[in-house]
Every structure is written in C-alpha cells, then in structure tokens.
Design an enzyme around this catalytic site. Structure first.
Site, mmCIF file in Angstrom:
data_model
loop_
_atom_site.group_PDB
_atom_site.id
_atom_site.type_symbol
_atom_site.label_atom_id
_atom_site.label_comp_id
_atom_site.label_asym_id
_atom_site.label_seq_id
_atom_site.Cartn_x
_atom_site.Cartn_y
_atom_site.Cartn_z
ATOM 1 N N LYS A 299 -12.861 -4.216 9.368
ATOM 2 C CA LYS A 299 -12.564 -4.644 7.983
ATOM 3 C C LYS A 299 -14.037 -5.118 7.396
ATOM 4 C CE LYS A 299 -8.287 -4.156 7.715
ATOM 5 N NZ LYS A 299 -7.616 -3.458 6.819
ATOM 6 N N TYR B 12 -11.198 -4.336 15.326
ATOM 7 C CA TYR B 12 -10.270 -4.467 13.925
ATOM 8 C C TYR B 12 -11.222 -5.246 13.118
ATOM 9 C CZ TYR B 12 -6.927 -6.675 10.706
ATOM 10 O OH TYR B 12 -6.536 -7.108 9.525
ATOM 11 N N LYS C 80 -3.864 -2.130 12.788
ATOM 12 C CA LYS C 80 -4.147 -3.621 12.574
ATOM 13 C C LYS C 80 -3.870 -4.548 13.427
ATOM 14 C CE LYS C 80 0.630 -4.581 10.854
ATOM 15 N NZ LYS C 80 1.412 -5.310 9.958
ATOM 16 N N LEU D 147 4.714 7.519 8.293
ATOM 17 C CA LEU D 147 5.666 6.941 9.005
ATOM 18 C C LEU D 147 5.261 6.738 10.318
ATOM 19 C CD1 LEU D 147 8.641 9.355 7.378
ATOM 20 C CD2 LEU D 147 7.595 7.288 6.843
ATOM 21 N N SER D 148 3.804 6.676 10.714
ATOM 22 C CA SER D 148 3.529 6.398 12.258
ATOM 23 C C SER D 148 3.930 5.062 12.497
ATOM 24 C CB SER D 148 2.093 6.894 12.320
ATOM 25 O OG SER D 148 1.496 5.924 11.367
ATOM 26 N N PHE E 30 -3.606 0.491 2.318
ATOM 27 C CA PHE E 30 -2.752 -0.259 3.536
ATOM 28 C C PHE E 30 -2.869 0.453 4.812
ATOM 29 C CE2 PHE E 30 -0.502 -1.874 -0.298
ATOM 30 C CZ PHE E 30 -0.612 -3.150 -0.185
ATOM 31 N N SER F 120 -9.390 -8.761 5.332
ATOM 32 C CA SER F 120 -8.897 -9.896 6.055
ATOM 33 C C SER F 120 -9.599 -11.214 6.301
ATOM 34 C CB SER F 120 -8.384 -9.427 7.496
ATOM 35 O OG SER F 120 -8.032 -10.265 8.450
ATOM 36 N N ASP G 141 -0.483 12.043 6.342
ATOM 37 C CA ASP G 141 -1.518 10.964 7.036
ATOM 38 C C ASP G 141 -2.673 10.986 5.881
ATOM 39 O OD1 ASP G 141 -3.856 10.119 7.957
ATOM 40 O OD2 ASP G 141 -3.308 10.729 9.979
ATOM 41 N N TYR H 167 4.475 -2.755 6.437
ATOM 42 C CA TYR H 167 4.960 -4.515 6.249
ATOM 43 C C TYR H 167 4.586 -4.887 4.719
ATOM 44 C CZ TYR H 167 5.133 -9.520 6.843
ATOM 45 O OH TYR H 167 5.276 -10.811 6.565
#
Ligand code: UD1
Length: 440
Positions: free
Chosen positions: A252, A248, A161, A90-91, A157, A201, A125, A68
């Site tokens: 970060k 999560y 998440k 592409l996971s 990236f 984040s 990966d 995204y």
C-alpha cells in the site's frame, strides 16, 4: 459468510422478493468483448437518458467491483447516477453480487423516481493484457476525429488484502498489488484516463499509530511537507514512514509512493489515495457483505464466525494496551460510509482540482472503539453472548489507530453518518438473511 455464497440465484430472487425489492432484473445479454472470457451488459438504454448533466456518456471504471468494499461502492455510484463498468475476475467474489447490486440500485432509484444509469461487467483479471481490448470498447471519437475514452475515472479495489497471507506469500502480493498495479496505471494512461481513486489503508502509518494520537495525513507523506500541528507548531516532515509491519502494508505504501511520483511528473493526473481505517458492517438490506471466499482474520468477521458456530471462541489479542479497557482501539467505519467516501472523492476531483495532483485522505470516523466495545455491540445486536478467550497481543498489532478526519471533511465534503451499533445491526441482519435465504 460462506453461507451467502451458497444462496443460489433462484433462492436469492425469492429472498429479495420477500424483502419487497424489485426482482424483475438479472444478468442479461451476454455479449462478447474481444479478449475477455465473458462480458455481461446491464443496459437500460431504452429508458430516457440519465438525469445527470455530466454522466450521460461517461463511465466510472471499478476494478474489483464485486468484492466487499467494491460492491458497496459500485452500488453507491449507481445510486448517485454514475454509469459504472465493473471489472472483476471473481477470484474473491461472486457473480450473484452483481445481481444484488443491480436490484438494490433499481429499488433505490425507483423510490426517488430517477432513471437508471448503466452497469457493465467484464470478468477479467485486471492484469490481463486483454484489459486493453476492454478499455478500447469505451473509446469514442470526438468531432475533430480525436479518440477519447468515455471512462472519466477509475477506482482500484483489486489488491490482495490479507495481512497474514502477505507475510507467508509475499511474492504474489508484490506481483498483484504493485507490479500489476503499475502496469494498470500505464494502461490507463495510454487511454488518457488520468483520474484515479486508489484504495489505501491506515496501515501506511506504520509505527506512527503507536503514538496514541489521531493519525493525520501528514504523518505519512511522500515528499517533504510543512504543516501546523494540533498545538499550533509549524512542522516539517520528510517523505517516508517507519514500522510497516507486513508486505501487505508495504504494498500500500509503495503504491502511494509510486502514484505520488507519477503525479509529480505529470500534474494532469488527479490521484486520490483513500486511507481506510477499519471497514466493517454491510448494506442495511443484508444483501451485500464481506469476504465470501477467505477465512476471516479481522475482528468483526471473526465475531460473526463465532456467532455462526464456525469457531468456538473469540480470541481477544491483548488486554494490556494503554487504552480505556486494555484492549486495542480502532476506528471502525461503516462500509457504506466508506463507499460514499469514494463517491465524494470522485465528485471533488470533478468539481475542482485537488490541492495537489496526488492527495491522500483518511477515511475514518475520528472516533475509536475498543475490541471489548465492538464485542458488546455485536452481542447487543444479536442478543447472544460471544464466548471469549483473552490471549497475548497479536504480532504486528498496534494499541490505538484512530483517524484525524478534518482533511476529508474540508476537501471532500464528506463525513461518516453511521455508528458502530449500525455496523453491528447490519452485520447481524446479513447473517440472519443468509441463513434464511438458504432455507427458502
Ligand atoms: C488490519 C490491517 C489493516 C487493514 C485491516 C482491515 C495491519 C497492521 N492492519 O487492521 O491494514 O486495513 O486489517 O483489513 O496491517 N482482534 C482480536 N481477535 C481477533 C481478530 C482481531 O482481538 O480474532 C483484534 C486485533 O488484535 C486488533 C483489533 O481486533 O487489535 C482489530 O483487528 P483487525 O480487525 O484484524 O484489524 P487491524 O489489525 O486493525
């Protein structure tokens, strides 16, 4: 958003044609790069060299570049003339996103009469040991016989998440987001690539977000700092933070702390940690969007799934917060603004040294909107009513989380341009286009 993933390349091309975008390009020239499953090259080397004095031979490595935020950032980099290497397994993304990025970049650069930079893709990966072989292909030898990487900066990236998933499956979160990331840093260092932008984040502020004041970078630091607060008082703050609510969030925070240590030990690194507030929206063409493979839990994707009829109702978590209308307040930032924040971070690092080799920046608008305001905005954009059920607060939520944005404005020369309504219009357009794409 699953509908986007069902749009085949041929219907995509027709969709794109109907949008008057150039459709003359697609994935081309499969080449083999040692150790990778497949590599694709998008090269326009036959055209005259790119019109940027500093970009001709150098690349930006974008790891997780088809997701995204990664896809929007890759597009903004290309639009600014950067050569880009995308690494993605592409996971949680689709290869056709690469076509879409490329077509949008071509279309934009044509309108301003600029030559296309280069886009390269490696399906791998980022933790795979074969990443070394990938990076080795970008080494060159200078006049003195010294090996030097043509990768001038990297953006990461490729983290997992989902807050909820991290609570039920913490091990893969720590393995990928922390262990894999540290190994990746070590690989970068081995190639002399020491300019890094890290996706962090606002979650790193933990319970500071409960204090109802705009969050500033000094509210979460990794070593003692002194700063002047909004009342003009000098304050000393210790490294660390309280009240992280999920694995999560801890990943970060841990990665930031590790990067701060690395930069302290070796100040030749330039590391920028960008603390995202709530990214929403999508590219105005409707060709890039969010999370095609995961069940949404964030507010705007959930509203979208209600609009698509995949869920009967939006549950509003908590109406008793101390906010304008009782629902929680967040700083919603358009993903294109966010993507441009990454470009600004790279440009700032290239132009002048950051104030410190590790520097954090909030990427937000500085303005809060409540859950109800988001709902109203989405209803306006779609001309539909979203059924709502008010329920109790969601565990781990905070009442208000809004960025103080002065540091990014002053040091990155960046600020947001788009509004919440822009986000809603673009998201609705994305949904509509996905549906039409399937019917063509
Ligand atoms: C979460 C993460 C943040 C991450 C962000 C984007 C935490 C504490 N927050 O932010 O780190 O960067 O997602 O991925 O880890 N809401 C509803 N109904 C819904 C969904 C959400 O009312 O169905 C409300 C939530 O209660 C919240 C607001 O909408 O008050 C925003 O929620 P969400 O979009 O999930 O983002 P955050 O929780 O702020």
């Amino acid at each position: 958003m699953d509908s986007l993933s069902l749009v085949g390349v041929s219907s995509l091309t027709r969709t794109i044609s109907s949008l008057s975008l150039s459709s003359s390009s697609s994935c081309s020239d499969a080449v083999s790069t040692p150790g990778t499953e497949r590599s694709l090259l998008f090269d326009d080397y036959d055209q005259s060299p790119i019109n940027r004095a500093d970009a001709g031979e150098s690349f930006i490595l974008v790891v997780g570049g088809l997701g995204y935020i990664g896809s929007h950032t890759t597009l903004e980099l290309l639009k600014e003339g950067y050569n880009v290497i995308v690494v993605d397994d592409l996971s949680n993304s689709y290869l056709e996103v690469l076509d879409r990025i490329w077509l949008l970049a071509k279309e934009y650069l044509k309108t301003i009469n600029r030559t296309l930079p280069s886009l390269k893709f490696h399906k791998i990966d980022y933790r795979d040991p074969a990443m070394r072989s990938v990076l080795a292909t970008y080494d060159s030898t200078d006049g003195l016989g010294q090996s030097r990487s043509r990768i001038s900066g990297a953006i990461h990236f490729a983290a997992f998440k989902s807050v909820e998933e991290s609570i039920s499956k913490p091990i893969p979160y720590y393995q990928n987001n922390v262990c894999g990331f540290v190994d990746f840093i070590s690989v970068l260092e081995g190639f002399g690539i020491k300019n890094l932008v890290f996706s962090s984040s606002a979650t790193v502020y933990g319970s500071m977000a409960n204090q109802g004041v705009p969050l500033r970078e000094e509210h979460c630091v990794h070593q003692q700092e002194t700063y002047v607060d909004q009342l003009g008082q000098q304050r000393t703050v210790e490294g660390g933070v309280y009240g992280l609510t999920s694995p999560y969030g801890r990943t970060k925070w841990m990665c930031e702390a590790i990067l701060a240590d690395i930069a302290r030990a070796d100040p030749s690194w330039t590391i920028t940690a960008l603390r995202y507030f709530n990214p929403v929206g999508c590219h105005e063409s409707g060709l890039l969007g969010e999370d095609p493979r995961q069940k949404p839990t964030n507010l705007v994707p959930v509203i979208m799934s209600v609009l698509e009829g995949e869920r009967p109702v939006l549950q509003v978590f908590g109406t008793d917060w101390d906010t304008v209308d009782g629902t929680a307040v967040r700083d919603f930032i358009h993903v294109v603004d966010l993507a441009r924040g990454h470009v600004a971070a790279l440009a700032a690092a290239a132009k002048r040294p950051l104030r410190e080799p590790f520097r954090t920046f909030n990427l937000g608008t500085g303005r809060g909107h409540s859950v109800r305001e988001v709902l109203r905005s989405m209803e306006k954009a779609s001309s539909r009513t979203v059924p709502v059920k008010e329920v109790a607060r969601r565990e781990g939520d905070v009442g208000s989380c809004v960025a103080e944005v002065r540091r990014a404005e002053a040091e990155l020369g960046w600020r947001t341009q788009k509004s919440l309504d822009d986000c809603s219009v673009d998201v609705w357009n994305f949904l509509e286009l996905s549906k039409r794409g399937q019917q063509i």
